[in-house]
Design an enzyme around this catalytic site. Sequence first.
Site, PDB file in Angstrom:
ATOM      1  N   ASP A  91       0.717  -0.933   0.455  1.00 13.58           N
ATOM      2  CA  ASP A  91       0.247  -0.354   0.294  1.00 13.58           C
ATOM      3  C   ASP A  91       1.038   1.454   0.042  1.00 13.58           C
ATOM      4  O   ASP A  91       1.643   1.404   0.933  1.00 13.58           O
ATOM      5  CB  ASP A  91      -1.318   0.061   1.503  1.00 13.58           C
ATOM      6  CG  ASP A  91      -2.342  -0.757   1.088  1.00 13.58           C
ATOM      7  OD1 ASP A  91      -1.737  -2.075   0.708  1.00 13.58           O
ATOM      8  OD2 ASP A  91      -3.162  -1.013   2.159  1.00 13.58           O
ATOM      9  N   LYS A 153      -6.860   3.145  -3.051  1.00 13.10           N
ATOM     10  CA  LYS A 153      -7.169   3.453  -1.466  1.00 13.10           C
ATOM     11  C   LYS A 153      -7.380   4.559  -1.287  1.00 13.10           C
ATOM     12  O   LYS A 153      -7.153   5.640  -1.779  1.00 13.10           O
ATOM     13  CB  LYS A 153      -5.706   2.830  -0.988  1.00 13.10           C
ATOM     14  CG  LYS A 153      -6.566   2.912   0.631  1.00 13.10           C
ATOM     15  CD  LYS A 153      -5.703   1.837   1.156  1.00 13.10           C
ATOM     16  CE  LYS A 153      -4.594   2.241   2.574  1.00 13.10           C
ATOM     17  NZ  LYS A 153      -4.100   1.724   3.588  1.00 13.10           N
ATOM     18  N   LYS A 183      -9.471   0.141  -1.982  1.00 14.84           N
ATOM     19  CA  LYS A 183      -9.808  -0.329  -1.018  1.00 14.84           C
ATOM     20  C   LYS A 183     -10.052   0.834  -0.155  1.00 14.84           C
ATOM     21  O   LYS A 183      -9.968   2.241  -0.031  1.00 14.84           O
ATOM     22  CB  LYS A 183      -8.226  -0.772   0.159  1.00 14.84           C
ATOM     23  CG  LYS A 183      -8.084  -0.771   1.034  1.00 14.84           C
ATOM     24  CD  LYS A 183      -6.790  -1.164   1.156  1.00 14.84           C
ATOM     25  CE  LYS A 183      -6.091  -0.965   2.773  1.00 14.84           C
ATOM     26  NZ  LYS A 183      -5.557  -1.605   3.044  1.00 14.84           N
TER      27      LYS A 183
END
Length: 216
Positions: A91, A153, A183
Amino acid sequence: MRSDLLALVDHTALKPETTRADVDTLCDEALRWNVASVCVNGAWVSSVAERLAGSDVVACSVVGFPLGAMEPNAIAHETIRALEDGAAEIDMVVPIGPLLAGDEATVATTIRTVRSVNGLGLLKVILETGALSDEQIALASRIAVGEGAEFVKTSTGFHPSGGATVDAVRIMRETVGPDVGIKASGGIRTVADAEAMVAAGATRLGMSATGALAAE
């Protein structure tokens, strides 16, 4: 127990005061609840990967976290180390300053540099949507997908602008289409929160309050 929601969760501990005992507990909970991943800072990746070995739960590492204000090769080096330590998912934080300034090239180059060293690791790009306009959320989503990210995300959970919102998730889904992961992360604490994000288009949930789903 909401097993359908738990299966979407990246069970997360990213605070600087996180201890080895906290990480061990995080992994044990993740295995008990059969979540998607355990998401930690790079210092804990090897410990997490070792504890999760042989299970379906994978290790996830944040890089360039939480500001995204790093030179691309530095984030790439951090990514390489996380993968070597056993991370299956990465991430990364998008460089927000260049994004706000309209410097699309720097944003794209940073994501591309991390993607190029990420091997078989799954890449999620954190947009910090609370700091962006709707148009910037859409733009950042397009750039991330164009540079090979499998997920976009919403948030780090550390920015003062706040975490995930239903509106941000909806914009991201409308922008990237049905095949890219989304996400939602930051401020998701209840079953109702999680269900709202999934209804808006989220396919993964970043949560430190995963126990709320298990309890409810």
